[in-house]
Design an enzyme around this catalytic site. Structure first.
Site, PDB file in Angstrom:
ATOM      1  N   HIS A  58       0.855  -1.190   0.000  1.00 34.48           N
ATOM      2  CA  HIS A  58       0.000   0.000   0.000  1.00 34.48           C
ATOM      3  C   HIS A  58       0.887   1.234   0.000  1.00 34.48           C
ATOM      4  O   HIS A  58       2.119   1.144   0.123  1.00 34.48           O
ATOM      5  CB  HIS A  58      -0.982  -0.003   1.172  1.00 34.48           C
ATOM      6  CG  HIS A  58      -0.369   0.078   2.535  1.00 34.48           C
ATOM      7  ND1 HIS A  58       0.423  -0.921   3.065  1.00 34.48           N
ATOM      8  CD2 HIS A  58      -0.456   1.035   3.506  1.00 34.48           C
ATOM      9  CE1 HIS A  58       0.809  -0.584   4.291  1.00 34.48           C
ATOM     10  NE2 HIS A  58       0.284   0.600   4.577  1.00 34.48           N
ATOM     11  N   HIS A  92       1.321   3.923   1.965  1.00 37.30           N
ATOM     12  CA  HIS A  92       1.762   4.681   3.127  1.00 37.30           C
ATOM     13  C   HIS A  92       3.284   4.750   3.101  1.00 37.30           C
ATOM     14  O   HIS A  92       3.953   3.788   2.715  1.00 37.30           O
ATOM     15  CB  HIS A  92       1.272   4.045   4.420  1.00 37.30           C
ATOM     16  CG  HIS A  92      -0.104   4.489   4.823  1.00 37.30           C
ATOM     17  ND1 HIS A  92      -0.891   3.790   5.707  1.00 37.30           N
ATOM     18  CD2 HIS A  92      -0.825   5.591   4.458  1.00 37.30           C
ATOM     19  CE1 HIS A  92      -2.048   4.423   5.871  1.00 37.30           C
ATOM     20  NE2 HIS A  92      -2.032   5.504   5.124  1.00 37.30           N
ATOM     21  N   ASP A 120       5.773   4.540   5.129  1.00 40.08           N
ATOM     22  CA  ASP A 120       6.657   3.575   5.780  1.00 40.08           C
ATOM     23  C   ASP A 120       6.761   2.267   5.014  1.00 40.08           C
ATOM     24  O   ASP A 120       7.563   1.404   5.373  1.00 40.08           O
ATOM     25  CB  ASP A 120       6.216   3.322   7.225  1.00 40.08           C
ATOM     26  CG  ASP A 120       4.786   2.843   7.350  1.00 40.08           C
ATOM     27  OD1 ASP A 120       3.919   3.405   6.663  1.00 40.08           O
ATOM     28  OD2 ASP A 120       4.520   1.916   8.145  1.00 40.08           O
ATOM     29  N   HIS A 121       5.983   2.126   3.940  1.00 40.01           N
ATOM     30  CA  HIS A 121       6.038   0.915   3.124  1.00 40.01           C
ATOM     31  C   HIS A 121       6.611   1.155   1.726  1.00 40.01           C
ATOM     32  O   HIS A 121       6.795   0.191   0.984  1.00 40.01           O
ATOM     33  CB  HIS A 121       4.646   0.299   3.008  1.00 40.01           C
ATOM     34  CG  HIS A 121       4.146  -0.244   4.307  1.00 40.01           C
ATOM     35  ND1 HIS A 121       4.154  -1.588   4.616  1.00 40.01           N
ATOM     36  CD2 HIS A 121       3.653   0.387   5.400  1.00 40.01           C
ATOM     37  CE1 HIS A 121       3.673  -1.765   5.838  1.00 40.01           C
ATOM     38  NE2 HIS A 121       3.364  -0.574   6.334  1.00 40.01           N
ATOM     39  N   HIS A 181      -7.423  -1.610   5.742  1.00 43.52           N
ATOM     40  CA  HIS A 181      -6.625  -0.544   6.339  1.00 43.52           C
ATOM     41  C   HIS A 181      -7.284   0.789   6.006  1.00 43.52           C
ATOM     42  O   HIS A 181      -8.336   0.835   5.357  1.00 43.52           O
ATOM     43  CB  HIS A 181      -5.192  -0.633   5.814  1.00 43.52           C
ATOM     44  CG  HIS A 181      -4.196   0.143   6.611  1.00 43.52           C
ATOM     45  ND1 HIS A 181      -4.210   0.192   7.991  1.00 43.52           N
ATOM     46  CD2 HIS A 181      -3.154   0.923   6.213  1.00 43.52           C
ATOM     47  CE1 HIS A 181      -3.211   0.954   8.403  1.00 43.52           C
ATOM     48  NE2 HIS A 181      -2.566   1.414   7.350  1.00 43.52           N
ATOM     49  N   ASP A 201      -0.440  -3.992   6.857  1.00 42.62           N
ATOM     50  CA  ASP A 201      -1.299  -3.260   7.783  1.00 42.62           C
ATOM     51  C   ASP A 201      -2.768  -3.632   7.590  1.00 42.62           C
ATOM     52  O   ASP A 201      -3.306  -3.502   6.482  1.00 42.62           O
ATOM     53  CB  ASP A 201      -1.146  -1.752   7.566  1.00 42.62           C
ATOM     54  CG  ASP A 201       0.276  -1.281   7.798  1.00 42.62           C
ATOM     55  OD1 ASP A 201       1.190  -2.129   7.827  1.00 42.62           O
ATOM     56  OD2 ASP A 201       0.477  -0.062   7.935  1.00 42.62           O
ATOM     57  N   HIS A 237       5.851  -5.316  12.342  1.00 44.39           N
ATOM     58  CA  HIS A 237       5.229  -3.988  12.252  1.00 44.39           C
ATOM     59  C   HIS A 237       4.933  -3.436  13.650  1.00 44.39           C
ATOM     60  O   HIS A 237       3.844  -2.940  13.937  1.00 44.39           O
ATOM     61  CB  HIS A 237       3.949  -4.042  11.404  1.00 44.39           C
ATOM     62  CG  HIS A 237       3.533  -2.699  10.865  1.00 44.39           C
ATOM     63  ND1 HIS A 237       2.633  -1.887  11.508  1.00 44.39           N
ATOM     64  CD2 HIS A 237       3.901  -2.036   9.749  1.00 44.39           C
ATOM     65  CE1 HIS A 237       2.452  -0.773  10.820  1.00 44.39           C
ATOM     66  NE2 HIS A 237       3.223  -0.850   9.734  1.00 44.39           N
TER      67      HIS A 237
END
Length: 309
Positions: free
Chosen positions: A63, A65, A67-68, A143, A213, A271
């Site tokens: 996805h 976001h 941090d990914h 999510h 997530d 995570h």
């Protein structure tokens, strides 16, 4: 036995800490590296743990976001700076493909390799890679933004030919591949020698599921059923159950419930929120439900075949 090894490069949540980096891991299989998510620090971690980034063939983004995926463009640029060749495929949503194409055109306009974007559905439920040994499927997660998980399945393997028996019956070399694939052998006099007399069972096929997530929802178990190794986010322990639901994350015990319902071989938690000084509580709460539970940590290299024991 062919082995599939999972390397953890980052297992923290949105905010990096001195203990954990953002989400990133690598599957090593038959000489190739396949990255799952690409948080900040990914390329440095590849070097730190001795993984040759020139062997990367695929990058899967769960996805969009930061941090990914915020480590992706830097990694793509570095690959070109070191004159990497071949083809690298990034599997991401159409919105991500448009964004990353634009960023790459600005920061690394002259790539030394062929960069492809495979646009995947944010709703999941599709095969996105299929070769002679491996299938990769997506499945939907829940999510705050569209998010998918990834399931890696080895295809069924050939049976093991018993060389002494094959020689006894005089099986010619050109017929041996068919016998390893399950065929019987018919002798010149018409006698049929059954396959189970000629071969031993094939090695079990390995499988790995990555649950990025996600809010806890029981039907997720259907998508990860019977996997050798299940990675499931466990941002919080049960002391933050309400916060997990509010932020569309899971607790360690919820991850364990999914593993138990799915009949997974081993559960790997990751995570982790930066609010914890250690993950002892995560492990205790999950293991009380699903004993075969491990904690992810940067530098962990986990051969999936070892989880069959």
């Amino acid at each position: 036995m062919d082995n599939m090894t999972l390397h953890i490069l980052g297992c923290g949540s949105a905010t990096p800490s001195l203990r954990h980096l953002p989400a990133c891991q690598v599957i090593e299989y038959r000489g190739r590296l396949m990255m799952i998510d690409c948080g900040e620090g990914a390329q440095l971690s590849l070097r730190r743990y001795g993984l040759n980034m020139n062997r990367l063939t695929d990058i899967f983004i769960s996805h969009l976001h930061g941090d990914h995926c915020l480590g992706l463009v830097g990694l793509l640029s570095t690959l070109s700076l070191q004159q990497t060749g071949g083809t690298l495929t990034v599997h991401t949503f159409p919105e991500g493909a448009r964004m990353f194409r634009q960023m790459v055109s600005f920061f690394a306009p002259y790539l030394s390799y062929n960069l492809l974007f495979n646009e995947i559905s944010p709703k999941g439920c599709e095969i996105i890679l299929d070769d002679n040994a491996l299938t990769v499927k997506t499945f939907p997660l829940r999510h705050r933004i569209p998010c998918v998980g990834f399931r890696f399945d080895e295809k069924p393997k050939e049976r093991h030919l018993r060389g002494d028996v094959a020689n006894f019956y005089g099986i010619p070399p050109y017929m041996r591949r068919a016998i390893k694939q399950g065929a019987d052998f018919t002798r010149p006099d018409g006698t049929v020698v059954p396959n189970d007399r000629l071969t031993l069972p094939a090695d079990p096929s390995l499988s790995y599921a990555y649950c990025s997530d996600t809010l806890y929802f029981p039907s997720l178990a259907d998508d990860v059923r019977d996997v050798t190794l299940l990675y499931h986010e466990a941002t919080y322990a049960d002391d933050n159950l309400a916060k997990a639901a509010e932020r569309f994350h899971s607790t360690a015990s919820q991850a364990a419930r999914i593993a138990l319902a799915a009949n997974a071989g081993t559960l790997l938690l990751g995570h982790f929120s930066k609010s914890y000084n250690n993950e002892d509580r995560h492990l205790a709460e999950a293991a009380a439900i699903f004993p075969r539970t491990l904690l992810a940590n940067e530098g962990l290299a986990l051969p999936l075949a070892s989880e069959l024991d």
